[in-house]
Enzyme design. Structure first.
Site, mmCIF file in Angstrom:
data_model
loop_
_atom_site.group_PDB
_atom_site.id
_atom_site.type_symbol
_atom_site.label_atom_id
_atom_site.label_comp_id
_atom_site.label_asym_id
_atom_site.label_seq_id
_atom_site.Cartn_x
_atom_site.Cartn_y
_atom_site.Cartn_z
ATOM 1 N N CYS A 141 -78.123 -36.628 -42.194
ATOM 2 C CA CYS A 141 -78.644 -37.204 -40.958
ATOM 3 C C CYS A 141 -78.986 -38.672 -41.144
ATOM 4 O O CYS A 141 -79.107 -39.168 -42.260
ATOM 5 C CB CYS A 141 -79.895 -36.453 -40.536
ATOM 6 N N ARG A 187 -73.490 -41.128 -40.622
ATOM 7 C CA ARG A 187 -74.191 -40.183 -41.489
ATOM 8 C C ARG A 187 -74.235 -38.776 -40.887
ATOM 9 O O ARG A 187 -74.650 -37.836 -41.559
ATOM 10 C CB ARG A 187 -75.626 -40.665 -41.749
ATOM 11 N N TRP A 215 -76.620 -34.204 -38.895
ATOM 12 C CA TRP A 215 -75.519 -33.472 -39.512
ATOM 13 C C TRP A 215 -76.110 -32.111 -39.828
ATOM 14 O O TRP A 215 -76.974 -31.981 -40.685
ATOM 15 C CB TRP A 215 -75.046 -34.157 -40.792
ATOM 16 N N ASN A 250 -84.447 -36.066 -42.482
ATOM 17 C CA ASN A 250 -83.145 -36.023 -43.160
ATOM 18 C C ASN A 250 -83.378 -35.334 -44.501
ATOM 19 O O ASN A 250 -84.197 -35.794 -45.289
ATOM 20 C CB ASN A 250 -82.619 -37.443 -43.375
ATOM 21 N N GLY A 251 -82.694 -34.217 -44.746
ATOM 22 C CA GLY A 251 -82.899 -33.485 -46.007
ATOM 23 C C GLY A 251 -83.011 -31.999 -45.716
ATOM 24 O O GLY A 251 -82.599 -31.541 -44.646
ATOM 25 N N GLU A 265 -56.381 -37.761 -54.362
ATOM 26 C CA GLU A 265 -57.085 -38.643 -53.418
ATOM 27 C C GLU A 265 -56.284 -38.809 -52.126
ATOM 28 O O GLU A 265 -56.837 -38.770 -51.032
ATOM 29 C CB GLU A 265 -57.355 -40.002 -54.077
ATOM 30 N N LYS A 279 -57.696 -37.809 -48.426
ATOM 31 C CA LYS A 279 -57.765 -38.765 -47.307
ATOM 32 C C LYS A 279 -57.067 -38.182 -46.075
ATOM 33 O O LYS A 279 -57.590 -38.226 -44.969
ATOM 34 C CB LYS A 279 -57.120 -40.109 -47.685
ATOM 35 N N GLU A 295 -59.199 -35.198 -44.624
ATOM 36 C CA GLU A 295 -60.509 -35.457 -44.012
ATOM 37 C C GLU A 295 -60.441 -36.227 -42.707
ATOM 38 O O GLU A 295 -61.357 -36.121 -41.887
ATOM 39 C CB GLU A 295 -61.460 -36.102 -45.016
ATOM 40 N N HIS A 347 -45.002 -23.955 -60.724
ATOM 41 C CA HIS A 347 -45.691 -22.738 -61.184
ATOM 42 C C HIS A 347 -46.316 -21.985 -60.009
ATOM 43 O O HIS A 347 -47.274 -21.232 -60.178
ATOM 44 C CB HIS A 347 -46.768 -23.114 -62.223
ATOM 45 N N LYS A 354 -71.110 -39.332 -44.225
ATOM 46 C CA LYS A 354 -70.794 -40.332 -45.248
ATOM 47 C C LYS A 354 -71.409 -40.008 -46.605
ATOM 48 O O LYS A 354 -70.775 -40.157 -47.647
ATOM 49 C CB LYS A 354 -71.252 -41.708 -44.776
#
Ligand code: AGP
Length: 611
Positions: free
Chosen positions: A2, A27, A74, A103-104, A484, A488, A491, A507, A606
């Protein structure tokens, strides 16, 4: 995670708080809310974006007070809804008009909730935060500061909070443990926020709240204490970032802006740290540990997400350049495994935000087991930067786009310098080092060459953007680059993509390949070039559509792929710094072509400040 922002001063709080929320929206954007004292308490909350909240209050004069708190969420506890949106209240029946934004995570909220329900409290949401608001109300005796201190002594978990109370319209109380919180100090006003992006427009003077610290703010004074009411004197410092650094400028999205900032942010990251002629790396932040770093026998690299991919490249660099046994770990797994940490181990935490809870907890675990802990971190003064023994800042400036780009380049650059720095204290020869550093200094202009191909990369992406499953392949240091690239794309475009070592494909995953399936292969010249060509032929023989990231001048590659994107030829250890850039642009163009919200992808935030 948040974003919270709070204000007490002489200006109308509403617009300032809404502006602050917009800057913090990366955030979390599941819901938003605001509470302002203007004669009485005025509260508005909405599901979804800050823009929706703004529409609710912009013409409402009731919200014209000069003290307030606001939140963008969030969701962790309780689904995204107006009912679970912050600010949360103490008990509405017997309450004191207390409102809290948080936030937490309050880990022991269920126990506290039961205790309060037995005392007659009734709750209106599923959140942990509402429990904290009720607890503050339960302990309130006319002094908001002491009520907050007492309540926080009862909770376990992480919090950054801002609290107001209708009965004390000239007092704002804020506190933190784990989650970040900064207090901006202005003329007869304070702007408090989760990060400096919501403060720099108002003041550049600020102090960071330490863990388990409470601050009581009035219009002309502040007092900071521990939760046990021990008085503290915080150090007020100049804020790191300027306003224009967090503005979009001429770009459509922060992600695209940050991709294009990479040549300059890499130059800033290297500045004053590389002496190629002298075959030396200068990392001031490590000066106190130089001798210890000469004797290290093992390197542990820790991170999550993109930072973990940078750490995986670090593993190749530390073993290749420094000849030191190196392991890379998901910080979240390292934290709960029974890791063996021998003597002379250095644990390096890689993180953009410096607030990722998994990585912070892993640092604390490595420290507890006797490792020297270093940070490769972007945000100055962040929790990981303060928890580690020493470190190297990425210096890439604020990264606003949720999908990390310039920070990845900064992380790989810092790990390259760290590996060379330790290498020179182990086996890395003077000439080898100089050659590598001269090549390293060329990377920013090489990235500029690649950025100039954005139109071509857009065309290549457009050709396959409607396919819902992609593979990314690479070998050596380009294997984490493949991971990576896949991350990208996932997401921001929500296309399912998988990255893997090119040899691993046969495999099992090769079974996924059907006609036209996009397979991006990092196939630059190097020790495994022939092997990668073989892997590309395996894909083509099953009808896959191969997009090759190849070395400039490699005409042979056209025989083995459907599309080629060329990058300048650089020494193998440095290749990830150029090969990742086309993959960032492929993901960006795919997301835009699919009409996605590039800077605020669904379900993401983020920095993830809860475990
Ligand atoms: C990357 O684009 C994501 N935002 C995410 O994977 C991120 O890298 C991860 O959460 C780690 O964040 P940090 O670097 O701030 O610790």
């Amino acid at each position: 995670m948040c974003g919270i922002v709070a204000y007490i001063g002489t200006k109308p709080a509403k617009d300032l708080l809404l502006e602050g929320l917009k800057r913090l929206e990366y955030r979390g954007y599941d819901s938003a809310g605001i509470a302002i004292i203007n004669g009485g308490l005025k509260v508005a909350r909405t599901i979804g974006r800050v823009a929706g909240l703004e529409a609710l209050v912009e013409n409402d004069a009731d919200f014209d007070g000069s003290i307030g708190i606001a939140h963008t969420r969030w969701a962790t506890h309780g689904e995204p809804s107006e009912r679970n949106a912050h600010p949360h209240s103490d008990d509405l029946k017997q309450g004191y008009g207390i409102r809290v934004v948080h936030n937490g995570i309050i880990e022991n909220y269920a126990t506290l909730k039961q205790y309060l329900q037995e005392k007659g409290h009734s709750f209106t949401s599923d959140t942990d935060t509402e429990v904290l608001a009720h607890l503050i109300g339960e302990l309130y005796d006319g002094n908001l500061e002491t009520a907050v201190q007492s309540a926080l002594r009862e909770v376990t978990g992480a919090y950054a909070i801002a609290v107001i109370c209708e009965k004390e319209p000239d007092v704002l109380v804020v506190a933190r443990k784990g989650s970040p919180l900064i207090v901006g100090v202005g003329q007869d006003e304070y702007v408090v926020a989760s990060d400096s992006s919501a403060i720099v427009a108002h003041t550049t003077q600020a102090f960071l709240l330490d863990n388990e610290t409470v601050a009581r703010l009035t219009r002309d004074s502040f007092r900071t204490t521990t939760v046990d009411n021990v008085e503290l004197t915080p150090e007020i410092k100049e804020l790191e970032y300027s306003l224009e650094q967090i503005e979009l400028g001429d770009f459509e999205h922060f992600m695209l802006k940050e991709i294009h900032e990479q040549p300059n942010t890499l130059r800033t990251c290297m500045q004053g740290r590389i002496d190629a002629a002298g075959s030396k790396i200068v990392l001031g932040g490590l000066a106190d540990h130089s001798d210890e770093l000469t004797q290290i026998q093992r390197v542990l690299l820790l991170g999550q997400g993109t930072a973990l991919h940078a750490a995986m490249i670090g593993e190749y660099l530390f073993e290749g350049l420094a000849g030191v046994p190196t392991e890379v770990e998901f910080a979240s797994e390292f934290r709960y495994r029974n890791p063996i940490v021998e003597e002379r181990t250095v644990a390096i935490a890689v993180s953009q935000s410096g607030e990722t809870a998994d990585t912070l907890a892993a640092v604390q675990e490595a420290k507890r087991r006797g490792a020297i802990t270093l940070g490769a971190v972007n945000v100055v003064g962040s929790s990981i930067a303060r928890e580690t023994d020493a470190g190297v800042y990425l210096r890439v400036g604020p990264e606003i786009g949720v999908a990390s780009t310039k920070a990845f380049i900064g992380q790989v650059a810092v790990l390259t310098m760290l590996a060379a720095y330790i290498g020179r204290r182990h086996h890395l020869g003077r000439d080898e080092m100089s050659d590598l550093m001269y090549a390293f200094e060329e990377i920013p202009s090489h990235i500029e060459t690649i950025l100039a191909q954005s139109e071509h990369i857009h065309k290549v992406t457009k050709g396959v953007v409607n396919r819902d499953n992609w593979l990314f392949l690479g070998r050596g240091t380009n294997y984490p680059v493949a991971l990576e690239g896949a991350l990208k794309l996932k997401e921001i475009s929500y296309i399912h993509a998988e990255g893997m070592p090119a040899a691993e494909m046969k495999h099992g995953p090769i079974a996924l390949i059907d006609k036209g399936m996009p397979v991006v292969v990092v196939a630059t010249k190097g020790s495994q070039y022939e092997k990668v060509i073989g892997n590309m032929e395996e894909v083509r023989s099953r009808g896959g559509h191969v997009i090759a990231i190849a070395t400039e001048g490699d005409e042979n590659i056209h025989k083995h792929c459907n599309d080629a994107i060329f990058v300048p030829d650089v020494p193998e250890p440095l290749q990830p710094l150029v090969t990742v850039v086309p993959l960032q642009l492929i993901a960006y163009h795919a997301a835009v072509l699919r009409g996605k919200d590039v800077d605020k992808p669904r379900n993401l935030a983020k920095s993830v400040t809860v475990e």
